[in-house]
Design an enzyme around this catalytic site. Structure first.
Site, PDB file in Angstrom:
ATOM      1  N   GLU A 179      -9.769  -2.415   5.035  1.00 16.90           N
ATOM      2  CA  GLU A 179     -10.380  -2.157   6.338  1.00 16.90           C
ATOM      3  C   GLU A 179     -11.605  -3.057   6.518  1.00 16.90           C
ATOM      4  OE1 GLU A 179      -8.926  -0.401   8.481  1.00 16.90           O
ATOM      5  OE2 GLU A 179      -8.210   1.519   7.749  1.00 16.90           O
ATOM      6  N   HIS A 219      -7.300  -5.277   9.885  1.00 20.05           N
ATOM      7  CA  HIS A 219      -7.046  -5.001   8.462  1.00 20.05           C
ATOM      8  C   HIS A 219      -5.754  -5.653   8.006  1.00 20.05           C
ATOM      9  CE1 HIS A 219      -4.901  -0.984   9.602  1.00 20.05           C
ATOM     10  NE2 HIS A 219      -3.975  -1.827   9.226  1.00 20.05           N
ATOM     11  N   ASN A 271      -7.583  -3.409  13.987  1.00 11.47           N
ATOM     12  CA  ASN A 271      -8.981  -3.761  13.687  1.00 11.47           C
ATOM     13  C   ASN A 271      -9.061  -4.950  12.723  1.00 11.47           C
ATOM     14  OD1 ASN A 271      -8.134  -2.653  11.311  1.00 11.47           O
ATOM     15  ND2 ASN A 271      -9.562  -0.931  11.296  1.00 11.47           N
ATOM     16  N   ASP A 288       0.825  -1.209   0.000  1.00 10.61           N
ATOM     17  CA  ASP A 288       0.000   0.000   0.000  1.00 10.61           C
ATOM     18  C   ASP A 288       0.857   1.256   0.000  1.00 10.61           C
ATOM     19  OD1 ASP A 288       0.888  -0.581   2.569  1.00 10.61           O
ATOM     20  OD2 ASP A 288      -1.104  -0.959   3.361  1.00 10.61           O
TER      21      ASP A 288
HETATM   22  C1  F6R Z   1       1.315  -1.568   5.985  1.00  6.77           C
HETATM   23  C2  F6R Z   1       0.182  -2.467   6.105  1.00  6.77           C
HETATM   24  C3  F6R Z   1      -0.659  -2.468   7.344  1.00  6.77           C
HETATM   25  C4  F6R Z   1       0.151  -2.872   8.576  1.00  6.77           C
HETATM   26  C5  F6R Z   1      -0.730  -2.889   9.818  1.00  6.77           C
HETATM   27  C6  F6R Z   1       0.056  -3.163  11.081  1.00  6.77           C
HETATM   28  O1  F6R Z   1       1.926  -1.696   4.735  1.00  6.77           O
HETATM   29  O2  F6R Z   1      -0.095  -3.183   5.211  1.00  6.77           O
HETATM   30  O3  F6R Z   1      -1.732  -3.353   7.167  1.00  6.77           O
HETATM   31  O4  F6R Z   1       0.710  -4.131   8.384  1.00  6.77           O
HETATM   32  O5  F6R Z   1      -1.380  -1.654   9.952  1.00  6.77           O
HETATM   33  O6  F6R Z   1       0.919  -2.100  11.326  1.00  6.77           O
HETATM   34  P1  F6R Z   1       2.034  -2.162  12.448  1.00  6.77           P
HETATM   35  O7  F6R Z   1       3.022  -3.172  12.018  1.00  6.77           O
HETATM   36  O8  F6R Z   1       2.616  -0.778  12.472  1.00  6.77           O
HETATM   37  O9  F6R Z   1       1.344  -2.537  13.721  1.00  6.77           O
END
Ligand code: F6R
Length: 219
Positions: A127, A122, A120, A64
């Protein structure tokens, strides 16, 4: 069937996932990868840099990227440069970020997909409520995600509200998936995702349907 491997600390978890990446690259130098940003993979990227692997033939697709007018230093491209790409011998032509909506080529059938999981549930920026059939597209981030991401910005107002994300379809087309979760605050959601009911309200639960998927966790 889902599997969750538990590690006694973050270093051991990161090094376990680095072993998987190393083996993949050694067995198939032109492997394709899906890569996440965030705090969870930082230890993995550090470990990969230390190992001085040969990435010259590898191809990567990031999950992303923010699309608002953001400070380039807050972009995921910048994050990846600083944490990994600047320190390995990857060919910059083989590094990809999502750009076009409904790009049916982007990140399909990769050899190894690495993921984190949001508070959450995702994955990438799919989401809660994202269709299991979703493709690469522009999405609005939820309040919870904006709040989570604000730790990396000076003010919450600076956190982008939109991103372009790989959909569930390309993620699920990967040959192998490893999802990483670090910290007690991820335990409940990981447990629900891996062993609870399949639901588009918990995007990571779709991973239960993948036949070569594991999650790794430490608190
Ligand atoms: C980022 C991504 C997000 C993260 C998720 C967890 O490229 O794909 O889905 O993997 O938000 O983020 P952290 O590792 O910061 O807890």
């Amino acid at each position: 069937m889902s599997e969750v491997k538990l590690f006694i600390n973050y270093e051991k978890l990161s090094s376990y996932v680095a072993n998987i990446v190393e083996k993949q690259l050694k067995e198939k130098p032109n492997s394709t990868f899906i890569l996440p940003t965030g705090t969870t993979p930082i230890g993995l990227y550090k470990e990969l840099v230390k190992r001085k692997l040969d990435w010259s033939e590898a191809t990567t697709y990031n999950l992303d990227e923010y699309i608002d007018n953001i400070d380039p230093e807050q972009s995921y491209l910048h994050f990846m440069m600083v944490n990994l790409f600047e320190h390995i011998n990857i060919n910059s032509d083989n590094v990809h970020f999502p750009k076009k909506e409904h790009d049916t080529e982007y990140g399909f059938n990769v050899d190894l997909c690495l993921l984190g999981i949001g508070g959450n549930g995702h994955i990438a920026f799919n989401e809660p409520g994202s269709s299991f059939e979703s493709e690469t597209r522009i999405v609005d981030l939820t309040e919870e995600t904006i709040k989570d991401n604000s730790r990396l910005f000076d003010n919450i107002e600076d956190v982008p509200t939109q991103a372009i994300t790989m959909g569930m379809k390309p993620i699920m087309s990967s040959k192998r998936i490893v999802m990483m979760a670090n910290g007690k605050h991820k335990q409940r959601i990981l447990d629900k995702a891996m062993f609870g009911r399949l639901s588009e309200e918990l995007p990571a639960s779709i991973l239960q349907l993948h036949d070569n998927m594991e999650a790794v966790y430490c608190d």
